[in-house]
Design an enzyme around this catalytic site. Structure first.
Site, PDB file in Angstrom:
ATOM      1  N   ARG A  46       0.807  -1.197  -0.005  1.00 47.05           N
ATOM      2  CA  ARG A  46       0.140   0.143   0.068  1.00 47.05           C
ATOM      3  C   ARG A  46       0.899   1.178  -0.054  1.00 47.05           C
ATOM      4  O   ARG A  46       1.943   1.266   0.625  1.00 47.05           O
ATOM      5  CB  ARG A  46      -0.867   0.039   1.288  1.00 47.05           C
ATOM      6  CG  ARG A  46      -1.737  -1.133   1.244  1.00 47.05           C
ATOM      7  CD  ARG A  46      -2.703  -1.042   2.675  1.00 47.05           C
ATOM      8  NE  ARG A  46      -3.400  -2.086   3.026  1.00 47.05           N
ATOM      9  CZ  ARG A  46      -3.105  -3.314   3.539  1.00 47.05           C
ATOM     10  NH1 ARG A  46      -2.300  -3.562   4.098  1.00 47.05           N
ATOM     11  NH2 ARG A  46      -4.138  -4.423   3.698  1.00 47.05           N
ATOM     12  N   LYS A 106      -1.755  -2.747   8.243  1.00 51.48           N
ATOM     13  CA  LYS A 106      -3.153  -2.209   9.096  1.00 51.48           C
ATOM     14  C   LYS A 106      -3.044  -2.800  10.204  1.00 51.48           C
ATOM     15  O   LYS A 106      -2.895  -3.880  10.365  1.00 51.48           O
ATOM     16  CB  LYS A 106      -4.315  -2.605   8.327  1.00 51.48           C
ATOM     17  CG  LYS A 106      -4.681  -1.967   6.993  1.00 51.48           C
ATOM     18  CD  LYS A 106      -6.199  -2.152   6.209  1.00 51.48           C
ATOM     19  CE  LYS A 106      -6.325  -1.207   4.932  1.00 51.48           C
ATOM     20  NZ  LYS A 106      -7.735  -1.583   4.278  1.00 51.48           N
ATOM     21  N   HIS A 163      -2.634   2.418  -5.842  1.00 52.94           N
ATOM     22  CA  HIS A 163      -3.242   1.213  -5.284  1.00 52.94           C
ATOM     23  C   HIS A 163      -3.453   0.204  -6.319  1.00 52.94           C
ATOM     24  O   HIS A 163      -3.389  -1.121  -6.232  1.00 52.94           O
ATOM     25  CB  HIS A 163      -4.488   1.538  -4.629  1.00 52.94           C
ATOM     26  CG  HIS A 163      -4.924   0.436  -3.496  1.00 52.94           C
ATOM     27  ND1 HIS A 163      -4.026   0.198  -2.458  1.00 52.94           N
ATOM     28  CD2 HIS A 163      -5.777  -0.506  -3.732  1.00 52.94           C
ATOM     29  CE1 HIS A 163      -4.478  -0.699  -1.642  1.00 52.94           C
ATOM     30  NE2 HIS A 163      -5.690  -1.261  -2.360  1.00 52.94           N
ATOM     31  N   ARG A 176      -0.655  -2.450  -6.461  1.00 52.11           N
ATOM     32  CA  ARG A 176      -0.859  -3.352  -5.473  1.00 52.11           C
ATOM     33  C   ARG A 176      -1.869  -4.690  -6.059  1.00 52.11           C
ATOM     34  O   ARG A 176      -1.601  -5.797  -6.115  1.00 52.11           O
ATOM     35  CB  ARG A 176      -1.449  -2.913  -4.334  1.00 52.11           C
ATOM     36  CG  ARG A 176      -1.931  -4.015  -3.304  1.00 52.11           C
ATOM     37  CD  ARG A 176      -2.183  -3.120  -2.044  1.00 52.11           C
ATOM     38  NE  ARG A 176      -2.756  -3.845  -0.790  1.00 52.11           N
ATOM     39  CZ  ARG A 176      -2.259  -4.614   0.052  1.00 52.11           C
ATOM     40  NH1 ARG A 176      -0.994  -4.756   0.070  1.00 52.11           N
ATOM     41  NH2 ARG A 176      -3.029  -5.267   0.836  1.00 52.11           N
ATOM     42  N   HIS A 192      -3.271  -9.570   3.833  1.00 52.94           N
ATOM     43  CA  HIS A 192      -4.770  -9.633   4.128  1.00 52.94           C
ATOM     44  C   HIS A 192      -5.250 -10.375   5.570  1.00 52.94           C
ATOM     45  O   HIS A 192      -4.464 -11.661   5.691  1.00 52.94           O
ATOM     46  CB  HIS A 192      -5.529 -10.307   2.977  1.00 52.94           C
ATOM     47  CG  HIS A 192      -5.620  -9.461   1.916  1.00 52.94           C
ATOM     48  ND1 HIS A 192      -5.759  -9.764   0.441  1.00 52.94           N
ATOM     49  CD2 HIS A 192      -5.605  -8.014   1.745  1.00 52.94           C
ATOM     50  CE1 HIS A 192      -5.805  -8.912  -0.298  1.00 52.94           C
ATOM     51  NE2 HIS A 192      -5.608  -7.694   0.395  1.00 52.94           N
ATOM     52  N   TYR A 233      -9.273 -11.593  -6.166  1.00 52.03           N
ATOM     53  CA  TYR A 233      -8.222 -11.662  -7.495  1.00 52.03           C
ATOM     54  C   TYR A 233      -8.943 -12.842  -8.193  1.00 52.03           C
ATOM     55  O   TYR A 233      -8.750 -12.604  -9.484  1.00 52.03           O
ATOM     56  CB  TYR A 233      -7.281 -11.593  -6.947  1.00 52.03           C
ATOM     57  CG  TYR A 233      -6.603 -10.182  -6.278  1.00 52.03           C
ATOM     58  CD1 TYR A 233      -6.344  -9.044  -7.108  1.00 52.03           C
ATOM     59  CD2 TYR A 233      -6.530 -10.249  -4.955  1.00 52.03           C
ATOM     60  CE1 TYR A 233      -6.090  -8.069  -6.320  1.00 52.03           C
ATOM     61  CE2 TYR A 233      -5.992  -8.963  -4.323  1.00 52.03           C
ATOM     62  CZ  TYR A 233      -5.837  -7.917  -5.001  1.00 52.03           C
ATOM     63  OH  TYR A 233      -5.439  -6.802  -4.528  1.00 52.03           O
TER      64      TYR A 233
END
Length: 329
Positions: free
Chosen positions: A166, A199, A266, A269, A292, A301
């Site tokens: 990110r 995150k 982004h 990514r 994730h 994806y």
């Protein structure tokens, strides 16, 4: 304690204990600010803890209806799907706020848990084709105004596509992180391993290919602040490079190159993950590389690839454009 003070304490708790991202904190603060302002108007007085404890499901629905009416009035124009996502976030903010109040302040109100959360459609990732993704680092670098910015932007965008980071993760790196990546890598191969803080403060280890390490090494060689605690990517004044500047640089280049609007940092990514999957990488490996928390996020994806395959099939297969024969007798 007033409701405003409780809101501030909740946001502080979210930041320090839950390690919520800056974007989440900003969104939750905005939602709760509007919620408390509505209560002041709705009830005729500034709310306190007793007010929060006594709110009914009808009161909470009245606030959500008020926000929806504001959007329809044109003062906050929005699409239907975006409106659903916004409502879902507001419901989440309320529930998190009230869980905090119940845990630390004895405010036990079941009403937020009874709010219905609208179903939202998560957009599929929109990666760039491999040829375009490979062109981005050099393309953005070429339009930079100074030689230093050229080397910096080339390294930054090489890192985004080469490691699937990110933009916020890349810009929080310090010089010491790059130096450590060299020690964790294989010196004979010239690769490295970066420790990424994602995150929620979660860390993951991301391998760095030799070509990416070479671009980072070139930037390290001209970096104006070589001390270990300096930001890895700096702006013209020596501070940490802002995401908006990197986004603007790619926006300028994509207009010059005739690329679509979804060609953003982004999107690199998304391109990283999609191109790995097309190359046969295991979905669990891609999940770990992207950081994730849930495999279902990474599985988007797969859905995007299925959509692409169906589009190719409908455009290329002979039967896709055939008119069905008339079988009536």
């Amino acid at each position: 304690m007033t409701a405003t003070e409780a809101r501030d304490a909740f946001l502080q708790w979210m930041e320090t204990e839950r390690r919520a991202s800056a974007l989440t904190l900003t969104a939750y603060r905005g939602d709760l600010d509007r919620f408390l302002a509505f209560l002041t108007m709705h009830l005729g007085a500034e709310p306190d803890m007793g007010t929060l404890a006594g709110l009914s499901l009808a009161d909470l629905r009245a606030w959500l209806a008020h926000e929806h009416a504001m959007a329809l009035s044109g003062r906050r124009p929005t699409t239907q799907d975006r409106a659903a996502r916004t409502r879902a976030r507001r419901v989440s903010a309320l529930r998190s706020f009230y869980r905090y109040l119940a845990r630390y302040h004895g405010v036990d109100n079941p009403a937020p848990g009874l709010l219905a959360t609208p179903r939202t459609r998560r957009p599929l990732p929109r990666p760039l084709p491999q040829a375009q993704a490979l062109e981005v680092p050099e393309g953005v670098s070429d339009i930079a105004r100074t030689p230093m910015a050229q080397v910096r932007d080339g390294a930054l965008f090489m890192l985004l596509y080469g490691c699937g980071l990110r933009i916020s993760e890349a810009l929080t790196l310090d010089v010491r992180d790059l130096d450590q990546a060299r020690t964790l890598g294989d010196g004979a191969k010239g690769d490295g391993v970066l420790r990424i803080r994602g995150k929620g403060g979660k860390e993951r280890m991301v391998p760095v290919l030799p070509q990416v390490m070479q671009a980072l090494a070139r930037w390290r060689g001209v970096h104006p602040l070589p001390q270990p605690d300096a930001p890895l990517f700096v702006g013209v004044r020596g501070g940490r490079l802002q995401a908006g500047i990197a986004q603007r640089a790619m926006r300028t280049w994509r207009h010059m190159a005739g690329l679509p609007d979804h060609a953003t940092p982004h999107a690199l990514r998304h391109s990283f993950a999609t191109h790995l999957m097309e190359g046969g990488a295991d979905l669990r490996v891609i999940q770990d590389l992207l950081g994730h928390a849930s495999l279902s996020t990474t599985q988007r994806y797969t859905l995007a690839d299925e959509a692409r395959l169906m589009d190719v099939w409908t455009r290329a297969h002979p039967h896709a454009t055939d008119t069905p024969p008339d079988t009536a007798r």
